[in-house]
Design an enzyme around this catalytic site. Structure first.
Site, PDB file in Angstrom:
ATOM      1  N   TYR A 109      14.903  -1.572   2.564  1.00 17.05           N
ATOM      2  CA  TYR A 109      13.726  -1.075   1.842  1.00 17.05           C
ATOM      3  C   TYR A 109      13.730  -1.654   0.429  1.00 17.05           C
ATOM      4  O   TYR A 109      14.762  -1.665  -0.247  1.00 17.05           O
ATOM      5  CB  TYR A 109      13.756   0.463   1.754  1.00 17.05           C
ATOM      6  N   GLU A 197       5.633  -2.636  -2.361  1.00 16.44           N
ATOM      7  CA  GLU A 197       6.603  -2.087  -1.414  1.00 16.44           C
ATOM      8  C   GLU A 197       6.780  -3.057  -0.260  1.00 16.44           C
ATOM      9  O   GLU A 197       5.798  -3.493   0.352  1.00 16.44           O
ATOM     10  CB  GLU A 197       6.122  -0.728  -0.896  1.00 16.44           C
TER      11      GLU A 197
END
Ligand code: ADP
Ligand code: MG
Length: 391
Positions: A109, A197
């Site tokens: 992530y 992101e």
């Protein structure tokens, strides 16, 4: 402003982030054709909507042939994808992205956000990718690494490497990871981004780091200096009433209730919404007509509020300083003749030219309820909704 995954990937690639080979399609035939351009024998078809969580909602699929791509994408086009982020209404699928399917060894992530406490860009990373960050911070809070970047120095190589080592990456991948982290930081800073992101950022079978997904949001107030970014806007993904209002220079936020609010100034809007709640009602929206509103602007504001089918009464609350109550009143009267108003309207005026304003409303003989105080206005609006629902 949000953009699509394929657009974010294109931007990040320009800054040096590795992304899968892919192509955009507006039709099932085009989607199938893309697979030939991309080559290989396994592809992923991805619905392009402004939302995450598409995978679990059925918006991402691995396909092994062009006929499978055609079939799956024809089921997507024109449908609304409901994800855990979109709310029940979902978001319209008008484009799909076809991508080479990668061999994934590990999912990481990576996120960059504005940290208001430190007033800096914060990099958030985890070796546990794939999951949403909210879930991650609940289930594995210790697995999240955070680093704030000093704007004077920028994101330095050693910091990026430190982060990569912190994720437990092999030494062979550290340089590639550091390059991606710093590229995201530069994109963030140069383009007035508010959020990047990459979830997941993957380590492929052959040991490369690739952005498999990408999300970016931009600061609306800085779009004027990024023409090429503002052109990426996709109106079909926005709340139609909010988009319409923004295009007309009105600040409008859609809410859950049924009383439409037309107010000047955010502070007065807050107070008005509080008062509606206190009187037992619920605001349907928050519309700020701003200062110096002409009758025309008031008419536009009415049309905007009326475009929301939830609205069962309208409360106009104006404290005129720069505004003029007579102009507001004229706008209200015009709205009755030019817009179809089928709901009760309550008007409370105060400030500049208030007597003229009240006179205009009285002379119009229109069914407009008036009030002298905010409390009275809110009470009348709530009562009007109750009466309508009872009838
Ligand atoms: P979302 O976050 O909206 O669900 P993603 O782009 O993250 O969409 O895709 C969901 C999942 O689908 C990923 O976590 C990954 O496992 C898989 N996936 C997406 N793109 C590819 C690809 N090009 N190759 C292989 N798997 C992919
Ligand atoms: Mg994702």
């Amino acid at each position: 402003m949000d953009i699509h995954e394929y657009q974010a990937k294109e931007i990040l690639a320009r800054f040096g982030v590795r992304v899968p080979r892919g192509g955009l399609a507006y039709s099932p035939e085009q989607a199938a054709y893309r697979s030939h351009e991309i080559g290989g024998n396994r592809w992923v078809v991805k619905a392009q909507v402004h939302s995450g969580g598409r995978g679990e909602a059925g918006g991402v699929k691995l396909c092994g042939s062009d006929s499978e791509i055609r079939e799956y994408s024809s089921a997507l086009f024109g449908r609304k994808l409901v994800t855990r982020q979109t709310g029940g209404a979902g978001k319209l699928i008008g484009r799909v992205y076809v991508e080479e399917a990668l061999d994934i060894r590990q999912e990481l992530y990576l996120g960059l956000v504005l940290d208001r406490t430190s007033e800096r860009i914060m990099v958030v990373a985890s070796a546990q990718g794939g999951m949403e960050i909210e879930e991650l911070s609940e289930e594995h809070p210790d697995a999240i690494l955070r680093m704030t970047i000093d704007p004077a120095t920028g994101f330095l190589e050693f910091q990026a490497r430190e982060l990569a080592f912190g994720l437990g990456l092999q030494s062979g991948q550290v340089a590639e990871a550091a390059k991606i982290f710093r590229a995201c930081y530069r994109a963030f800073r140069d383009l007035d981004v508010t959020m990047v992101e990459i979830n997941p950022l993957v380590v492929t079978g052959d040991g490369h780091l690739v952005a498999l997904d990408a999300k970016m949001s931009f600061d609306d107030n800085a779009l004027f200096r990024h023409q090429e970014i503002s052109e990426l806007r996709d109106m079909s993904q926005e709340n139609p009433v909010e988009a319409r209002a923004a295009d007309r220079g009105l600040s409008y936020v859609s809410l859950e209730g049924n009383i439409g609010c037309m107010i000047n100034g955010a502070g007065l809007a807050m107070a008005t919404m509080d008062m509606i709640k206190l009187k037992g009602g619920a605001p349907a929206n928050f519309l700020d007509i701003g200062g110096g509103a002409s009758p025309d602007r008031v008419l536009t504001a009415f049309r905007t509020v009326l475009a929301d089918p939830k609205v069962e009464a309208i409360l106009v609350n104006i404290f005129a300083g720069i505004n003029r109550c007579d102009w507001i009143a004229e706008g209200v009267v015009q709205a009755f003749t030019k817009a179809e108003i089928k709901v009760p309207v309550v008007v409370r005026l105060s400030g500049t030219n208030v007597e003229q304003g009240k006179q205009i409303l009285a002379d119009s003989k229109l069914p407009i309820a008036t009030a002298d105080t905010l409390a009275e206005a809110a009470e009348k609006a709530v009562a009007a909704v109750a009466a309508r629902q009872a009838a």
